[in-house]
Design a protein around this motif. Structure first.
Motif, PDB file in Angstrom:
ATOM      1  N   ARG A 248       4.199 105.292 -80.589  1.00 12.43           N
ATOM      2  CA  ARG A 248       5.664 105.424 -80.619  1.00 12.43           C
ATOM      3  C   ARG A 248       6.143 106.200 -79.406  1.00 12.43           C
ATOM      4  O   ARG A 248       5.621 107.269 -79.092  1.00 12.43           O
ATOM      5  N   ASP A 249       7.166 105.671 -78.720  1.00 13.39           N
ATOM      6  CA  ASP A 249       7.788 106.414 -77.630  1.00 13.39           C
ATOM      7  C   ASP A 249       8.561 107.599 -78.192  1.00 13.39           C
ATOM      8  O   ASP A 249       9.145 107.521 -79.281  1.00 13.39           O
ATOM      9  N   GLY A 250       8.582 108.693 -77.440  1.00 16.02           N
ATOM     10  CA  GLY A 250       9.287 109.878 -77.903  1.00 16.02           C
ATOM     11  C   GLY A 250       8.530 110.607 -78.984  1.00 16.02           C
ATOM     12  O   GLY A 250       9.135 111.102 -79.942  1.00 16.02           O
ATOM     13  N   ALA A 251       7.216 110.655 -78.868  1.00 18.91           N
ATOM     14  CA  ALA A 251       6.405 111.351 -79.865  1.00 18.91           C
ATOM     15  C   ALA A 251       6.875 112.791 -79.994  1.00 18.91           C
ATOM     16  O   ALA A 251       7.158 113.461 -79.005  1.00 18.91           O
ATOM     17  N   GLY A 252       6.954 113.259 -81.211  1.00 16.15           N
ATOM     18  CA  GLY A 252       7.423 114.607 -81.478  1.00 16.15           C
ATOM     19  C   GLY A 252       8.870 114.658 -81.912  1.00 16.15           C
ATOM     20  O   GLY A 252       9.311 115.648 -82.503  1.00 16.15           O
ATOM     21  N   ARG A 253       9.652 113.588 -81.620  1.00 12.85           N
ATOM     22  CA  ARG A 253      11.040 113.549 -82.062  1.00 12.85           C
ATOM     23  C   ARG A 253      11.121 113.200 -83.538  1.00 12.85           C
ATOM     24  O   ARG A 253      10.164 112.712 -84.143  1.00 12.85           O
ATOM     25  N   THR A 254      12.294 113.426 -84.092  1.00 15.18           N
ATOM     26  CA  THR A 254      12.514 113.069 -85.493  1.00 15.18           C
ATOM     27  C   THR A 254      12.321 111.567 -85.671  1.00 15.18           C
ATOM     28  O   THR A 254      12.841 110.757 -84.901  1.00 15.18           O
ATOM     29  N   VAL A 255      11.571 111.203 -86.681  1.00 11.57           N
ATOM     30  CA  VAL A 255      11.279 109.792 -86.901  1.00 11.57           C
ATOM     31  C   VAL A 255      12.426 109.151 -87.675  1.00 11.57           C
ATOM     32  O   VAL A 255      13.118 109.797 -88.465  1.00 11.57           O
ATOM     33  N   GLY A 256      12.649 107.859 -87.424  1.00 14.82           N
ATOM     34  CA  GLY A 256      13.702 107.124 -88.109  1.00 14.82           C
ATOM     35  C   GLY A 256      13.276 105.702 -88.386  1.00 14.82           C
ATOM     36  O   GLY A 256      12.117 105.314 -88.183  1.00 14.82           O
ATOM     37  N   ALA A 257      14.231 104.896 -88.860  1.00 17.96           N
ATOM     38  CA  ALA A 257      13.913 103.515 -89.222  1.00 17.96           C
ATOM     39  C   ALA A 257      13.577 102.669 -88.000  1.00 17.96           C
ATOM     40  O   ALA A 257      12.862 101.679 -88.104  1.00 17.96           O
TER      41      ALA A 257
END
Length: 650
Positions: A248-257
């Motif tokens: 996933r791109d942006g690892a560490g960011r809040t996950v979403g749908a």
């Protein structure tokens, strides 16, 4: 090509057909098709916008040609050839050869073969492989939902059952999918032949960005892959850990749908996990994977790929339709300032009068259809360069920017919301307003700006293409439901018939069409009402201009209605108006016979700018709700909207 040198639509995209006709500069056919051109286009499942994009003309030009205006030049001649071949697609000539067994990757075989001569075999024959897809025995998809061949490979839905995983495409095809775990997801785009989506516009300026293909996971596929049922609460860390592990791109960011899965030398894949989207939101999972795939495919065809939440899709669409706008790199000079250019009523409400309570009135709700798209007219201009500061500028309604001006003297009836503030209360002195707000005030007040942050060249009407895209999408869906989309009052159906059509649509329309109408409405509304992280600098100007113009349009209709019917609203949001009435009959508020001399008043309809009945409630229940609502609460308008939501009017 035929033996006469004419191009054929045989297994080619619309753009390829037109390009071939223009490159050969073919003479116009001797005869014009006997069937009406619009009937030919719609019968083939194409929009006027798609014809315009392929021919590199405007949609207005296509509509003029369909009205009988004869054109000239290679585009007109290509248009005539296109109509001829679409008209005769069901009557192939006897001397034509059969279609090749292997169409290009990502392009489905047509249901009806089009006229085509025998063609020489290519130097390098295509590699053959066992068919992955199974054709449905009896396609349930109406002909108008057929996707353009160039976009067929941009979206797919993955479901799971006891026998394994199945992939569903928007055209009704499905097939087994070789997936064993989440680690296989990033590679599915290449394995299935999903292709990126590129917006086709009439503009040659600015970047033409490609959007990765979208793979949507149903609830069954989500569970079978070992993903948690939600990405919130105690499941948030687990969801993030699995998606980060597979790229996933942006690892560490809040996950979403929505997640982007990247691969080297590839545009990647957009993953849409349907169970993680709120159930009440658009682009949610429908009862069957086939319907979900149809809905997402139609959304891709009519609007854009669902590669992000609807609000961001709406903002992204503005730039996709006008690449030169997306190329603008100027910054908002008001970034960091406290509440600049506050305009557009978010929530205004009043307490029911004692007379209304004694009469045992009910609350009648009217919902405006695509109010912000309707506001994106040619007069709505955005800066085309970095705004500059001016002192005591003369007001110019055709100049994009913000104005420091005192609008407290605007004539105001306390029974109506003040159109230039967020809470609907009159302003107390000078404040910053966008051009649309000052233009409406200037109709009834002499305005004298004190300062201005203004575009040096006046700005450009960048949002017209955005409006046309959403309008055409809305009309394309409504045409399938049987609801009139005529915008001229002298040609529109009588109010009683329009109301009957709207109610029949809600009860009997295809659930896919109702879901599409909701998705289009949410895309438009959230793009304006909900700022998104990382949006471009011009988005703030677009949001304020559309809010201000929509508020001005609504205030004008409220004022005209109050003068004609002596009715005043109970509550107003950008999308919803509540009135008290003796009964739930909407014609207590919309009475064409009493408003026939007021063409700018409310009118029933599902086109942008029209209003639809959105339910009713007891006045006492509204009074109880009003005691709990705080106008300064950002969630208050959404709460009020949620109480009066019916399918197809979200």
């Amino acid at each position: 090509m035929t033996d006469q040198g004419h191009p054929t639509l045989f297994e080619s995209t619309l753009c390829e057909f037109v390009k071939a006709a223009i490159d050969r500069d073919l003479p116009a056919p001797r005869t014009f098709p006997e069937v009406h051109p619009r009937e030919i286009r719609e019968g083939a499942g194409y929009l006027a916008r798609e014809f315009a994009e392929a021919l590199m003309v405007t949609p207005a030009t296509i509509r003029n040609w369909e009205k009988g205006v004869r054109g000239q030049g290679p585009e007109w001649r290509a248009y005539c050839h296109l109509l001829h071949h679409l008209e005769n697609r069901g009557n192939p000539e006897p001397a034509t050869a059969a279609a090749p067994a292997h169409p290009p990757a990502g392009i489905p075989a047509p249901r009806t073969a089009l006229p085509s001569p025998a063609v020489p075999a290519p130097a390098t024959p295509p590699q053959t492989s066992p068919p992955l897809w199974s054709e449905p025995a009896a396609p349930a998809v109406p002909r108008h939902t057929a996707l353009p061949r160039g976009h067929i490979g941009s979206v797919a839905v993955l479901s799971a059952a006891t026998g394994g995983f199945t992939v569903h495409l928007p055209d009704g095809r499905s097939g087994p999918c070789p997936v064993t775990g989440p680690e296989d997801l990033p590679h599915l785009a290449a394995r299935l032949g999903l292709s990126p989506w590129t917006a086709e516009t009439n503009s040659s300026k600015g970047p033409h960005r490609r959007i990765p293909p979208v793979l949507a996971l149903t609830a069954s596929a989500t569970a079978a892959l070992g993903l948690p049922p939600t990405c919130h609460g105690p499941h948030q860390d687990t969801a993030a850990e699995i998606l980060d592990r597979i790229g996933r791109d942006g690892a560490g960011r809040t996950v979403g749908a929505w997640s982007h899965l990247g691969l080297p030398n590839s545009v990647g894949l957009r993953l849409l996990i349907l169970p993680w989207t709120p159930a009440a939101r658009a682009l949610a999972e429908l009862p069957t994977p086939t319907d979900t795939a149809r809905m997402l495919g139609e959304y891709t065809r009519l609007v854009m790929p669902p590669a992000a939440p609807p609000g961001y899709c709406g903002i992204d669409l503005m730039g996709l339709m006008r690449p030169e706008l997306a190329a603008n790199s100027f910054q908002d000079p008001f970034l960091g300032f406290p509440g600049p250019a506050r305009t557009g009523v978010r929530l205004w409400a009043r307490t029911p009068s004692s007379r209304e309570l004694k009469r045992d009135c009910v609350v009648v709700a009217l919902r405006t259809t695509l109010p912000f798209a309707n506001a994106a007219s040619s007069d709505t201009r955005l800066p085309s360069a970095q705004p500059r500061h001016f002192n005591n500028p003369a007001f110019d309604r055709k100049r994009a920017g913000r104005w420091l001006v005192d609008l407290s003297g605007f004539p105001h009836d306390e029974r109506l919301p003040f159109p230039f503030t967020v809470d609907g209360r009159p302003s107390a002195g000078p404040d910053w307003y966008p051009t649309a707000a000052v233009a409406y005030a200037a109709q009834r007040l002499e305005v004298r700006p004190i300062e201005g942050w203004l575009c040096p060249d006046g700005g450009k009407p960048y949002l017209v293409a955005w409006y046309e895209r959403l309008r055409d999408a809305q009309i394309a869906v409504l045409d399938r439901t049987g609801v009139s989309t005529e915008h001229r009052r002298d040609a529109a159906p009588e109010p009683a018939r329009m109301l009957a059509d709207l109610l029949r649509m809600r009860e009997h329309a295809d659930p896919v069409d109702l879901a599409l109408l909701d998705a289009i409405a949410v895309t438009e509304a959230e793009a304006v009402l909900e700022p998104v992280e990382g949006e471009p600098g011009w988005a703030a100007y677009a949001r304020e201009e559309l809010l201000a113009r929509a508020a001005s349009n609504l205030h004008r209709k409220l004022l005209i209605t109050s003068r004609a019917t002596l009715l005043f609203p109970l509550a107003v949001t950008p999308q919803l108006v509540l009135y008290s009435a003796p009964s739930p009959d909407v014609f207590h508020v919309i009475a064409r016979e009493r408003l026939k001399d007021a063409p700018a008043s409310f009118s029933l309809g599902a086109r942008p700018g029209g209003v639809q009945p959105a339910g009713h409630a007891a006045l006492a229940d509204y009074a109880d709700l009003l005691a709990c609502l705080r106008p300064d609460d950002p969630a208050a308008p959404a709460l009020l909207n949620s109480l009066f939501t019916v399918p197809g009017t979200r």
